[in-house]
Write an enzyme that holds these catalytic residues in place. Structure first.
Site, PDB file in Angstrom:
ATOM      1  N   ASP A  81      31.150  32.654 -31.121  1.00 26.59           N
ATOM      2  CA  ASP A  81      32.227  31.739 -30.836  1.00 26.59           C
ATOM      3  C   ASP A  81      32.375  30.875 -31.772  1.00 26.59           C
ATOM      4  OD1 ASP A  81      35.349  31.379 -30.168  1.00 26.59           O
ATOM      5  OD2 ASP A  81      34.360  29.432 -28.536  1.00 26.59           O
ATOM      6  N   HIS A  82      33.323  30.527 -33.015  1.00 26.42           N
ATOM      7  CA  HIS A  82      33.529  30.044 -33.713  1.00 26.42           C
ATOM      8  C   HIS A  82      32.500  28.862 -34.699  1.00 26.42           C
ATOM      9  CE1 HIS A  82      37.633  29.071 -32.878  1.00 26.42           C
ATOM     10  NE2 HIS A  82      37.550  28.532 -31.368  1.00 26.42           N
ATOM     11  N   GLU A 133      39.458  34.322 -38.179  1.00 29.40           N
ATOM     12  CA  GLU A 133      40.230  33.979 -37.791  1.00 29.40           C
ATOM     13  C   GLU A 133      41.784  33.046 -39.699  1.00 29.40           C
ATOM     14  OE1 GLU A 133      40.395  30.362 -35.498  1.00 29.40           O
ATOM     15  OE2 GLU A 133      41.489  29.364 -35.965  1.00 29.40           O
ATOM     16  N   HIS A 179      43.323  24.411 -28.524  1.00 25.14           N
ATOM     17  CA  HIS A 179      42.236  24.871 -27.601  1.00 25.14           C
ATOM     18  C   HIS A 179      42.634  23.745 -26.661  1.00 25.14           C
ATOM     19  CE1 HIS A 179      40.159  26.752 -31.088  1.00 25.14           C
ATOM     20  NE2 HIS A 179      39.559  27.546 -30.015  1.00 25.14           N
ATOM     21  N   GLY A 180      41.837  22.770 -25.331  1.00 18.99           N
ATOM     22  CA  GLY A 180      41.578  22.186 -24.784  1.00 18.99           C
ATOM     23  C   GLY A 180      42.872  22.102 -24.186  1.00 18.99           C
ATOM     24  N   HIS A 210      42.982  32.778 -29.144  1.00 13.84           N
ATOM     25  CA  HIS A 210      42.259  32.007 -28.489  1.00 13.84           C
ATOM     26  C   HIS A 210      43.359  31.005 -27.809  1.00 13.84           C
ATOM     27  CE1 HIS A 210      38.637  31.266 -30.721  1.00 13.84           C
ATOM     28  NE2 HIS A 210      39.293  33.182 -31.226  1.00 13.84           N
ATOM     29  N   ASN A 253      40.420  34.475 -24.941  1.00  9.44           N
ATOM     30  CA  ASN A 253      39.668  33.034 -25.249  1.00  9.44           C
ATOM     31  C   ASN A 253      39.970  32.106 -23.917  1.00  9.44           C
ATOM     32  OD1 ASN A 253      38.336  34.227 -27.437  1.00  9.44           O
ATOM     33  ND2 ASN A 253      37.633  32.835 -28.269  1.00  9.44           N
TER      34      ASN A 253
HETATM   35  P1  13P Z   1      40.514  26.643 -24.240  1.00  5.03           P
HETATM   36  O1  13P Z   1      40.518  25.692 -24.610  1.00  5.03           O
HETATM   37  O2  13P Z   1      42.249  26.875 -24.087  1.00  5.03           O
HETATM   38  O3  13P Z   1      40.415  27.585 -22.604  1.00  5.03           O
HETATM   39  O4  13P Z   1      40.236  28.313 -26.010  1.00  5.03           O
HETATM   40  C1  13P Z   1      39.259  28.367 -25.184  1.00  5.03           C
HETATM   41  C2  13P Z   1      38.559  29.134 -26.650  1.00  5.03           C
HETATM   42  O5  13P Z   1      39.486  28.990 -27.560  1.00  5.03           O
HETATM   43  C3  13P Z   1      37.475  29.438 -26.992  1.00  5.03           C
HETATM   44  O6  13P Z   1      37.473  29.966 -28.365  1.00  5.03           O
HETATM   45  O1  G3H Z   2      36.916  26.807 -28.831  1.00  5.72           O
HETATM   46  C1  G3H Z   2      36.013  26.158 -28.857  1.00  5.72           C
HETATM   47  C2  G3H Z   2      35.523  26.714 -27.223  1.00  5.72           C
HETATM   48  O2  G3H Z   2      35.997  26.225 -26.613  1.00  5.72           O
HETATM   49  C3  G3H Z   2      33.994  26.475 -26.986  1.00  5.72           C
HETATM   50  O3  G3H Z   2      33.955  24.428 -27.174  1.00  5.72           O
HETATM   51  O4  G3H Z   2      32.251  23.958 -29.259  1.00  5.72           O
HETATM   52  O5  G3H Z   2      32.432  22.190 -26.794  1.00  5.72           O
HETATM   53  O6  G3H Z   2      31.410  24.804 -27.100  1.00  5.72           O
HETATM   54  P1  G3H Z   2      32.427  23.589 -27.596  1.00  5.72           P
HETATM   55 ZN    ZN Z   3      39.007  28.974 -29.819  1.00  2.00          ZN
END
Ligand code: 13P
Ligand code: G3H
Ligand code: ZN
Length: 315
Positions: A81-82, A133, A179-180, A210, A253
């Site tokens: 992821d990312h 992305e 996110h978050g 996401h 996600n």
């Molecule tokens: P959330 O923070 O909404 O759970 O999104 C997670 C995400 O996009 C991980 O790539």
């Molecule tokens: O988009 C990010 C995901 O929620 C992962 O979070 O980088 O803190 O593991 P993290």
């Molecule tokens: Zn994400």
């Protein structure tokens, strides 16, 4: 059974979305596999760069490989992821991941194309698939921090050009989420018109959403009632997942909602049992609650009940 996200998307496109869940530890992994099996859903297990270094990437790989043996009926993709470019290559060469995300969304369009194309070529040569992305979500990612004012919705015409130039297998689009736990400060919601336009230009091409946690208000209230201090949190309406799925979103996600389950379970457990100090009773509660949470999400995503059909398709 580990498969590519591409395989999962073939069966899902236009009908339902696959849940992509971030994991960091043993309890989450066990809960994740149980929840997906209970709801009979294929899924994506997501590992961020932070998750890889929290314990060690080899530890996570070992846990997931073991879970695959303990729950042999499961069908899932293992996805970075990312990723930045360097981490993508590490995962591509590890022989464990089936899919990587290269996130160069903070770069110019040209640079994003250039980086993504390099990762796509390296991944395809080894049989992996790639998510990239375009556009910029608000919120905090590992190497990208974007505030709400600087978030940028994906331009559908650019999206078509980006996919053509890079050969990427799926595309994360910015459609208003972030996110978050604090996604919307007002009454904003998902920009379905962006998905509609992209689907018109690229029918059948898998899109990724996401920042899809719904931040259930009841969960937040329970956390706060048990000593937490999370104010003003707001997420995506999970009843909108299916509409997004019909418009081409095949992967959704979710990380934050799982963190909220963890926080609620632990706060309430130790509030109610202040003399407890064994880590296993709370671990058991968390695994059960996490499994329940996953099964619920899969119902909302429409992926619940599709496991047998997907297994036939991939075996
Ligand atoms: P959330 O923070 O909404 O759970 O999104 C997670 C995400 O996009 C991980 O790539
Ligand atoms: O988009 C990010 C995901 O929620 C992962 O979070 O980088 O803190 O593991 P993290
Ligand atoms: Zn994400």
């Amino acid at each position: 059974m580990i498969v590519t996200t591409k395989k999962l998307f073939e069966s899902a496109y236009g009908k339902y979305a696959i849940g992509a869940y971030n994991v960091n530890n043993l309890e989450q992994i066990i809960g994740l596999f149980r929840g997906n099996l209970e709801s009979k859903a294929p899924f994506v297990i997501q590992i961020s760069k932070g998750a890889r270094s929290y314990t060690h990437e080899t530890m996570l790989e070992g846990l997931i490989t073991s879970a695959d043996k303990i729950f042999p009926e499961s069908v899932f993709a293992v996805h970075l992821d990312h990723g930045d470019e360097e981490t993508c290559y590490k995962c591509i060469n590890s022989g464990f991941y089936s899919s990587v995300m290269i996130d160069a969304s903070h770069e110019s369009f040209e640079k994003n194309v250039e980086i993504t194309k390099r990762v796509v070529d390296a991944a395809h040569a080894k049989g992996l698939v790639v998510e990239a992305e375009l556009g910029m979500l608000g919120g905090v990612e590992e190497h990208v921090k974007v505030d709400e004012a600087n978030a940028k919705l994906t331009d559908p015409v650019q999206a078509e050009e980006f996919v053509r130039l890079t050969g990427v297998d799926s595309l994360a689009c910015a459609i208003g989420t972030s996110h978050g736990a604090f996604k919307f400060s007002g009454s904003q919601g998902l920009h379905f018109e962006v998905l509609e336009q992209i689907q018109k230009l690229m029918p059948g091409f898998p899109l990724v959403m996401h920042g899809s946690s719904s931040v259930p208000q009841e969960e937040v209230a329970r956390i706060n009632a048990a000593g937490g201090d999370i104010k003003g949190a707001k997420g995506v309406n999970e009843d909108e997942f299916m509409k997004a799925a019909t418009l081409g979103v095949t992967k959704v996600n979710i990380d934050t909602d799982g963190r909220l389950v963890w926080t609620r379970v632990h706060r309430e457990f130790f509030r109610d049992k202040p003399s407890e100090f064994d880590l296993r009773p709370i671990g058991k509660v968390f695994m059960a609650e996490y499994a329940k949470f996953i099964a619920h999400k899969n119902e909302k995503l429409g992926s619940a009940g599709h496991l047998d059909e997907v297994r036939k398709l991939v075996s």
